[in-house]
Design a protein around this motif. Structure first.
Motif, mmCIF file in Angstrom:
data_model
loop_
_atom_site.group_PDB
_atom_site.id
_atom_site.type_symbol
_atom_site.label_atom_id
_atom_site.label_comp_id
_atom_site.label_asym_id
_atom_site.label_seq_id
_atom_site.Cartn_x
_atom_site.Cartn_y
_atom_site.Cartn_z
ATOM 1 N N SER A 127 0.823 -1.215 0.000
ATOM 2 C CA SER A 127 0.000 0.000 0.000
ATOM 3 C C SER A 127 0.849 1.254 0.000
ATOM 4 O O SER A 127 0.414 2.300 -0.487
ATOM 5 C CB SER A 127 -0.922 0.010 1.228
ATOM 6 O OG SER A 127 -1.897 -1.007 1.133
ATOM 7 N N ALA A 133 -4.009 4.842 -1.592
ATOM 8 C CA ALA A 133 -4.033 3.795 -0.578
ATOM 9 C C ALA A 133 -2.996 4.051 0.501
ATOM 10 O O ALA A 133 -3.229 3.776 1.686
ATOM 11 C CB ALA A 133 -3.810 2.425 -1.220
ATOM 12 N N ARG A 134 -1.832 4.598 0.119
ATOM 13 C CA ARG A 134 -0.759 4.829 1.087
ATOM 14 C C ARG A 134 -1.166 5.841 2.161
ATOM 15 O O ARG A 134 -0.625 5.832 3.262
ATOM 16 C CB ARG A 134 0.510 5.301 0.379
ATOM 17 C CG ARG A 134 0.366 6.578 -0.409
ATOM 18 C CD ARG A 134 1.687 7.034 -1.026
ATOM 19 N NE ARG A 134 2.551 7.637 -0.022
ATOM 20 C CZ ARG A 134 3.607 7.072 0.500
ATOM 21 N NH1 ARG A 134 3.983 5.874 0.115
ATOM 22 N NH2 ARG A 134 4.331 7.690 1.415
ATOM 23 N N ILE A 137 -3.679 3.395 4.844
ATOM 24 C CA ILE A 137 -3.438 2.037 5.336
ATOM 25 C C ILE A 137 -3.089 1.993 6.814
ATOM 26 O O ILE A 137 -3.365 1.003 7.509
ATOM 27 C CB ILE A 137 -2.327 1.359 4.489
ATOM 28 C CG1 ILE A 137 -2.147 -0.110 4.884
ATOM 29 C CG2 ILE A 137 -1.013 2.111 4.616
ATOM 30 C CD1 ILE A 137 -3.374 -0.958 4.694
ATOM 31 N N LEU A 191 -7.764 4.916 -9.255
ATOM 32 C CA LEU A 191 -7.779 4.293 -7.937
ATOM 33 C C LEU A 191 -8.813 4.946 -7.027
ATOM 34 O O LEU A 191 -9.493 4.271 -6.248
ATOM 35 C CB LEU A 191 -6.391 4.378 -7.303
ATOM 36 C CG LEU A 191 -5.309 3.521 -7.952
ATOM 37 C CD1 LEU A 191 -3.942 3.833 -7.360
ATOM 38 C CD2 LEU A 191 -5.628 2.040 -7.780
ATOM 39 N N LEU A 195 -11.925 3.103 -5.351
ATOM 40 C CA LEU A 195 -12.092 3.132 -3.898
ATOM 41 C C LEU A 195 -13.482 3.628 -3.522
ATOM 42 O O LEU A 195 -14.163 3.037 -2.675
ATOM 43 C CB LEU A 195 -11.024 4.032 -3.274
ATOM 44 C CG LEU A 195 -11.067 4.167 -1.749
ATOM 45 C CD1 LEU A 195 -10.796 2.826 -1.087
ATOM 46 C CD2 LEU A 195 -10.061 5.204 -1.271
#
Length: 219
Positions: A127, A133-134, A137, A191, A195
């Motif tokens: 991630s 995402a980073r 997480i 992304l 999401l």
């Protein structure tokens, strides 16, 4: 919109140098979707010979390549720790008390805890190299009470190639640093859409499940 955000981020790095890089990477790892790829690409570009002078007309804005990497890594780690401890300290009590309103149930958190015990290292590591995402997480890792030492290790290992790779790319591209940014922006949009779509599906499913549970049994 995205262009204005990128320009704002670049302006902060140009204006505040290392302090700007530290704060932006901290926020970008603490559930605030700051585009760290812009921070790192532009920071690396400012370390390249002559870029600060030719592009910004500010020779004093030039940065050191290694220093950019070290500061960015430090900011990312601190932001990740803040989000992790926020999740660990407040996540489970919040869900136990208000989970019905958050569409979460305690046994689901138990499953998440067990999942992070088995797969948490891979989730945290990979991630860190995925835009958007980073940023988030660390919070579920904290809620699931992933071991802090393992979390820190895999956060560091995941941040390292992301930080070093993008900073070196910005350094190599110099004034053309936006070339890669223009490639990464559509990836971030895709992304983000995925999401949001997944979140919408999950909320709809939880609401259906709740209605089923609350419905009176057939006589």
């Amino acid at each position: 919109m995205l262009a204005s955000i990128s320009q704002f981020v670049a302006d902060q790095v140009a204006s505040y140098g290392y302090a700007g890089i530290f704060v932006l990477t901290l926020l970008g790892s603490a559930c605030i979707p700051i585009p760290s790829e812009v921070v790192l690409l532009f920071g690396g570009a400012l370390a390249s010979t002559g870029f600060a002078e030719t592009a910004l007309h500010q020779p004093e804005a030039g940065l050191g390549l290694i220093a950019v990497m070290v500061v960015a890594m430090a900011g990312s780690m601190v932001g990740s720790w803040l989000a992790y401890w926020a999740g660990r300290a407040g996540g489970r009590p919040l869900i136990d008390r208000w989970g019905r309103y958050l569409l979460l149930r305690p046994h689901e958190v138990d499953r998440a805890h067990a999942w992070f015990e088995r797969h948490g290292e891979a989730a945290v590591f990979f991630s860190r190299m995925i835009p958007l995402a980073r940023a988030f997480i660390s919070l579920p890792a904290g809620v699931a009470q992933m071991d802090f030492g393992r979390f820190s290790l895999y956060t560091f290992l995941g941040n390292l190639p992301w930080t070093v790779g993008l900073t070196l790319t910005g350094y190599a591209l110099g004034e053309n640093w936006r070339t890669l940014e223009r490639f990464l922006q559509p990836l971030g949009i895709v992304l983000g859409v995925l999401l949001l779509g997944g979140l919408g599906w999950w909320i709809a499913k939880r609401l259906r499940d709740r209605r089923t549970e609350d419905a009176p049994a057939e006589p």
